[in-house]
Design a protein around this motif. Structure first.
Motif, mmCIF file in Angstrom:
data_model
loop_
_atom_site.group_PDB
_atom_site.id
_atom_site.type_symbol
_atom_site.label_atom_id
_atom_site.label_comp_id
_atom_site.label_asym_id
_atom_site.label_seq_id
_atom_site.Cartn_x
_atom_site.Cartn_y
_atom_site.Cartn_z
ATOM 1 N N THR A 49 0.824 -1.226 0.000
ATOM 2 C CA THR A 49 0.000 0.000 0.000
ATOM 3 C C THR A 49 0.854 1.270 0.000
ATOM 4 O OG1 THR A 49 -1.580 -1.232 1.323
ATOM 5 C CG2 THR A 49 -1.932 1.133 1.161
ATOM 6 N N GLY A 80 -2.921 -4.264 -1.839
ATOM 7 C CA GLY A 80 -2.780 -2.816 -1.686
ATOM 8 C C GLY A 80 -2.076 -2.088 -2.808
ATOM 9 N N ILE A 81 -2.076 -2.664 -4.027
ATOM 10 C CA ILE A 81 -1.495 -1.912 -5.149
ATOM 11 C C ILE A 81 -2.372 -0.698 -5.426
ATOM 12 C CG2 ILE A 81 -0.854 -1.991 -7.589
ATOM 13 C CD1 ILE A 81 -0.400 -4.968 -7.298
ATOM 14 N N GLN A 82 -1.757 0.469 -5.504
ATOM 15 C CA GLN A 82 -2.520 1.703 -5.737
ATOM 16 C C GLN A 82 -3.004 1.761 -7.181
ATOM 17 O OE1 GLN A 82 -3.273 3.880 -3.430
ATOM 18 N NE2 GLN A 82 -2.034 2.951 -1.819
ATOM 19 N N ALA A 86 -1.001 0.541 -10.396
ATOM 20 C CA ALA A 86 -1.487 -0.589 -11.197
ATOM 21 C C ALA A 86 -1.462 -0.252 -12.673
ATOM 22 C CB ALA A 86 -2.913 -0.953 -10.765
ATOM 23 N N VAL A 99 0.197 -14.394 -10.305
ATOM 24 C CA VAL A 99 0.304 -14.035 -8.898
ATOM 25 C C VAL A 99 -1.027 -13.431 -8.470
ATOM 26 C CG1 VAL A 99 1.541 -12.661 -7.195
ATOM 27 C CG2 VAL A 99 2.751 -13.570 -9.179
ATOM 28 N N THR A 101 -3.547 -11.063 -6.686
ATOM 29 C CA THR A 101 -3.509 -9.699 -6.156
ATOM 30 C C THR A 101 -4.910 -9.347 -5.686
ATOM 31 O OG1 THR A 101 -3.908 -8.910 -8.402
ATOM 32 C CG2 THR A 101 -1.651 -8.822 -7.619
ATOM 33 N N VAL A 102 -5.018 -8.735 -4.520
ATOM 34 C CA VAL A 102 -6.326 -8.267 -4.050
ATOM 35 C C VAL A 102 -6.197 -6.868 -3.485
ATOM 36 C CG1 VAL A 102 -7.222 -10.593 -3.578
ATOM 37 C CG2 VAL A 102 -6.090 -9.290 -1.770
ATOM 38 N N LEU A 103 -7.362 -6.314 -3.122
ATOM 39 C CA LEU A 103 -7.429 -4.885 -2.814
ATOM 40 C C LEU A 103 -6.619 -4.495 -1.575
ATOM 41 C CD1 LEU A 103 -8.849 -2.372 -3.940
ATOM 42 C CD2 LEU A 103 -10.580 -2.725 -2.183
ATOM 43 N N ASP A 104 -6.861 -5.164 -0.463
ATOM 44 C CA ASP A 104 -6.187 -4.740 0.770
ATOM 45 C C ASP A 104 -5.972 -5.937 1.699
ATOM 46 O OD1 ASP A 104 -8.684 -5.250 1.727
ATOM 47 O OD2 ASP A 104 -9.273 -3.155 1.902
ATOM 48 N N GLU A 106 -7.383 -6.984 4.412
ATOM 49 C CA GLU A 106 -8.561 -7.748 4.793
ATOM 50 C C GLU A 106 -8.937 -8.756 3.707
ATOM 51 O OE1 GLU A 106 -11.882 -5.259 5.590
ATOM 52 O OE2 GLU A 106 -13.231 -6.963 5.848
ATOM 53 N N GLU A 107 -8.954 -8.251 2.466
ATOM 54 C CA GLU A 107 -9.263 -9.129 1.342
ATOM 55 C C GLU A 107 -8.203 -10.215 1.211
ATOM 56 O OE1 GLU A 107 -11.750 -9.115 -0.894
ATOM 57 O OE2 GLU A 107 -12.778 -7.550 0.241
ATOM 58 N N ARG B 244 -7.290 -6.196 -12.318
ATOM 59 C CA ARG B 244 -6.933 -7.461 -11.677
ATOM 60 C C ARG B 244 -5.888 -7.225 -10.585
ATOM 61 N NH1 ARG B 244 -3.537 -11.794 -11.386
ATOM 62 N NH2 ARG B 244 -1.878 -10.699 -12.486
ATOM 63 N N LEU B 245 -4.956 -6.297 -10.846
ATOM 64 C CA LEU B 245 -3.944 -5.994 -9.835
ATOM 65 C C LEU B 245 -4.585 -5.413 -8.579
ATOM 66 C CD1 LEU B 245 -1.071 -4.514 -11.991
ATOM 67 C CD2 LEU B 245 -1.133 -6.722 -10.850
ATOM 68 N N LEU B 246 -5.748 -4.785 -8.737
ATOM 69 C CA LEU B 246 -6.463 -4.271 -7.565
ATOM 70 C C LEU B 246 -7.406 -5.330 -6.999
ATOM 71 C CD1 LEU B 246 -7.386 -0.637 -8.582
ATOM 72 C CD2 LEU B 246 -5.464 -1.450 -7.262
ATOM 73 N N GLY B 247 -7.351 -6.529 -7.553
ATOM 74 C CA GLY B 247 -8.136 -7.619 -6.998
ATOM 75 C C GLY B 247 -9.544 -7.706 -7.537
#
Lengths: 132, 309
Positions: A49, A80-82, A86, A99, A101-104, A106-107, B244-247
């Motif tokens: 993040t 947490g990629i901004q 991204a 690989v 990747t998810v939002l944060d 928690e996810e 996708r990178l943001l999930g």
């Protein structure tokens, strides 16, 4: 700068707090992979993040961590990629294929819970955790 | 000063260049005086001809007459002073008033040219006995009149272009709504032409919205997009990857045959992109994905036992 690696249940959480040099990144990779085996954990979360720039070496290192951890028996998820990062990554062709990747964070935890449940189902069905 | 010039113009009738310009200034003054004298009559004649030529049909006769009066006075003033700033400002204000009424460029050019004709005709009538003087009056009248016509027409077109630019911006802002249909599900309907700038804006808005709404699935509907060049198509693919990178999983719906052709031509890796025929199908697919994620314990294992180890 040293990246703290925290243990949370079955997972390791590496939370990157500031921009890292290439040497820092290599060090993080080695520390994580060593600890995956030592602590017998099932998942790794790398929290990016705080990063507002992601170069090809960083992306490559993250991918290496994911692949190496999988060989050592742990799933990896990058969290947490901004949004701006991204899009810049995609334009540079650094798409982190293969690989998760998810939002944060928690996810990320929810994702790993789901994954490890799927993997352990056949051997020992456990009660489903709160967030599925 | 004025009298002095007039005196010179009268005394030097010879064809020397500086003397001629002096005399033309005098003639112009004479001309202006004539136009002032016959203001009422000429202006009525002009308004009559506008109506007869069926110009400015969007306006009533009273309005035409009122505007004609104002244009006439500005016209004469521009002729007299030789400066066009006042006329420019007036034509801009006039354009602001009449463009929303649906007045077209050809009408504006038409009425200015009509005024030119009306005035020229009245000059003919006045000086018809003195051809030489008529010629010299016209010599000084025509360049100024042409320039006035030009100023008014250009002012009108510039105002139109300004309005068009303003509307383009407004459309651009309106045209990128990211809608949340339910928890974790966003819809991005794209309508109209996508240029690189708009594509960029769409992507930024979408990525921000994914973060703000914690979206898991995004449906991008491109039913309203007729065609895409390869640059924009590439951008779409990049948007999918960035999401996708943001999930978030992206489902693209409503790809037209032409766009499908473009995507295949530029060699998009379709394995990375989920596509469904129409928006309805896309939302159904999205709900299925969300259901899977919410309750993976039984469903996923039954449907895909090979994914377990």
């Amino acid at each position: 700068m040293e990246v703290p690696i925290l243990r949370q249940g079955q997972y390791l959480i590496a939370s990157i707090q500031s921009a890292l040099t290439d040497a820092d990144l290599s060090h993080l990779r080695e520390a994580l992979i060593a600890q995956v085996g030592r602590s017998r954990c099932r998942g790794v979360i790398v929290d990016v993040t705080a990063l507002d720039v992601m170069d090809s070496f960083a992306v490559r290192t993250l991918r290496d961590i994911a692949h190496m951890a999988r060989l050592r028996g742990a799933e990896t998820v990058i969290v947490g990629i901004q949004p701006d990062v991204a899009f810049a990554m995609v334009q540079l062709g650094l798409t982190l294929k293969g690989v998760a990747t998810v939002l944060d964070l928690e996810e990320g935890l929810a994702f790993l819970n789901r994954r490890t449940e799927e993997r352990t189902f056949e051997t020992k069905p456990k009660k489903p955790s709160g967030r599925g | 000063m004025v009298d002095n010039r007039k005196g010179m113009s009268v005394s030097t009738r010879a064809s020397e260049a500086p003397a001629l310009s002096e005399s033309s200034a005098g003639l112009l003054r004479e001309l202006v005086a004539h136009l002032r004298q016959n203001r009422t009559q000429l202006r009525e004649e002009w308004a009559r001809r506008i109506t007869r030529a069926e110009l400015l049909t969007a306006m009533t006769e009273e309005e035409i007459f009122a505007e004609a009066t104002a244009v006439y006075d500005n016209y004469v003033e521009a002729l007299e002073t030789g400066t066009f700033e006042a006329l420019q400002a007036y034509s801009r204000r006039l354009s602001e008033r009449i463009i929303p009424r649906g007045v077209e460029t050809d009408e504006v050019v038409g009425i200015v040219l009509l005024l030119r004709d009306v005035l020229a005709r009245s000059l003919f009538n006045k000086y018809q006995d003195n051809v030489e003087k008529l010629n010299r009056i016209l010599d000084s009248y025509e360049p100024a009149a042409n320039r006035i016509a030009n100023t008014v027409a250009v002012g009108f077109v510039e105002e139109r272009e300004r309005i068009i630019r303003q509307q383009q911006e407004a459309i651009r802002e309106l045209s990128t709504p990211v809608l949340q249909v339910r928890e974790r599900l966003l819809i991005l309907p794209i309508i109209g032409v996508i240029d690189p700038q708009r594509a960029r804006q769409l992507t930024e808005q979408l990525l921000r919205a994914i973060r703000a709404n914690r979206a898991k699935v995004v449906v991008i509907d491109v039913t309203g997009v007729a065609a895409m060049d390869s640059g924009v198509a590439n951008h779409l693919v990049q948007t999918v990857e960035a999401s996708r990178l943001l999930g978030a999983t992206v489902i693209v719906t409503g790809l037209s045959p032409e766009i499908a052709q473009t995507l295949v031509t530029i060699g998009v890796d379709l394995s990375e992109m989920a596509t469904v025929g129409d928006l309805q199908g896309g939302i159904e697919e999205a709900e299925r994905l969300l259901a899977d994620r919410a309750a993976p314990t039984t469903q996923v294992r039954e449907i895909a036992p090979e994914s377990t180890r």
